[in-house]
Design an enzyme around this catalytic site. Structure first.
Site, short mmCIF file in Angstrom:
data_model
loop_
_atom_site.label_atom_id
_atom_site.label_comp_id
_atom_site.label_asym_id
_atom_site.label_seq_id
_atom_site.Cartn_x
_atom_site.Cartn_y
_atom_site.Cartn_z
N PRO A 1 0.84 -1.21 0.00
CA PRO A 1 0.00 0.00 0.00
C PRO A 1 0.88 1.26 0.00
O PRO A 1 1.74 1.41 0.86
CB PRO A 1 -0.79 -0.12 1.30
CG PRO A 1 -0.68 -1.54 1.71
CD PRO A 1 0.65 -2.02 1.19
N GLU A 2 0.67 2.11 -0.99
CA GLU A 2 1.40 3.37 -1.07
C GLU A 2 0.51 4.48 -0.51
O GLU A 2 -0.65 4.25 -0.16
CB GLU A 2 1.77 3.66 -2.54
CG GLU A 2 2.72 2.64 -3.14
CD GLU A 2 4.15 2.79 -2.61
OE1 GLU A 2 4.44 3.79 -1.94
OE2 GLU A 2 4.97 1.90 -2.87
#
Ligand code: ZN
Length: 271
Positions: free
Chosen positions: A2-3
């Site tokens: 997850p960015e």
């Protein structure tokens, strides 16, 4: 992994379901995350009300008044909001229960995520105190980037990915933003003019905003869904497109290695 855009989409997804709600309990099925989940977490959180749902870098911050629940999704974590109980699947490590019958469920197969409690201001936690500015905040502007990069010979791509400078600009987004700004990833950070710094800041914001929008549009409602906002794969201009034609000038996209990471750029558009 997850960015920042996925974390921001998650924040926006969970906020309507838990903001202003009272925490009634916590279920910890496996406390062995990146750092052990506090043993007394349930006792500490019970009865507290979620006053704000914030994000700092890739940390979700559930402000409970006298302290903050800090959540990081690590490499593989995701959050879902459930209405009531639902069968527990493997890797569903933690549930936070609320007085509206909602529950926030953390799933994290690789267990690099974190759930921590910080009394007082969360920014004083050791994981947060040395972070650089937020890429979508006012402090990140052309003047700041220009000032911060003076005398630095490191390539701008790596400079942009340095969390002490600005947080949350991961490998994908750094490549994409440099393309939008027309800047070659190997350019020494200290050689960028004020105008190019300003253009790069705007490109970083536009890239992240587009990804947040894409995540938001793939996931309108966090209830009973996978809790995994989509990446903006279809919109990628250069990332993971080596050999494919540039969408602007049709020259083949090139890839180089920088600091053990792949960078993608257009030899025609980026100088
Ligand atoms: Zn091009």
């Amino acid at each position: 992994m997850p960015e920042l855009p996925e974390v921001e989409t998650t924040r926006r997804g969970i906020e309507p379901h838990i903001l202003g709600r009272k925490i009634t309990g916590v279920i910890v099925r496996d406390a062995r995350l990146r750092w052990p989940v506090p043993k007394r977490l349930a006792a500490m959180l019970a009865g507290k009300t979620v006053k704000r749902v914030r994000r700092r870098a890739k940390y979700l911050l559930l402000d409970c008044g006298d302290g903050t629940l800090i959540i990081h999704l690590g490499m593989s974590g995701s959050l879902r909001v459930l209405n009531g109980d639902e069968p527990v699947r493997p890797h569903d490590h933690i549930d936070v229960l609320f007085d509206n019958n909602a529950r926030l469920r953390l799933r994290d197969p690789r267990r690099f995520g974190a759930v921590l409690w910080q009394p007082g201001e969360p920014e004083r936690h050791k994981l947060l105190e040395h972070l650089g500015v937020e890429p979508l905040g006012d402090e990140f502007n052309g003047e700041y980037l220009h000032r911060a990069s003076r005398g630095r010979s490191v390539p701008i791509k790596q400079f942009l990915m340095n969390h002490a400078v600005v947080v949350g600009v991961g490998n994908i987004y750094a490549s994409e933003a440099l393309f939008r700004a027309g800047i070659h990833p190997r350019t020494a950070a200290g050689r960028l003019s004020p105008e190019r710094c300003e253009r790069l800041v705007q490109a970083v914001r536009a890239t992240l905003d587009a990804a947040i929008l894409a995540g938001g549009s793939t996931l309108r409602d966090f209830v009973n869904t996978e809790g995994k906002p989509g990446y903006f794969q279809d919109q990628r201009l250069v990332y993971d497109r080596a050999g494919e034609p540039c969408r602007v000038c049709a020259k083949p996209i090139r890839t180089i290695r920088q600091g053990q990471r792949s960078s993608f750029y257009c030899p025609g558009c980026q100088k």
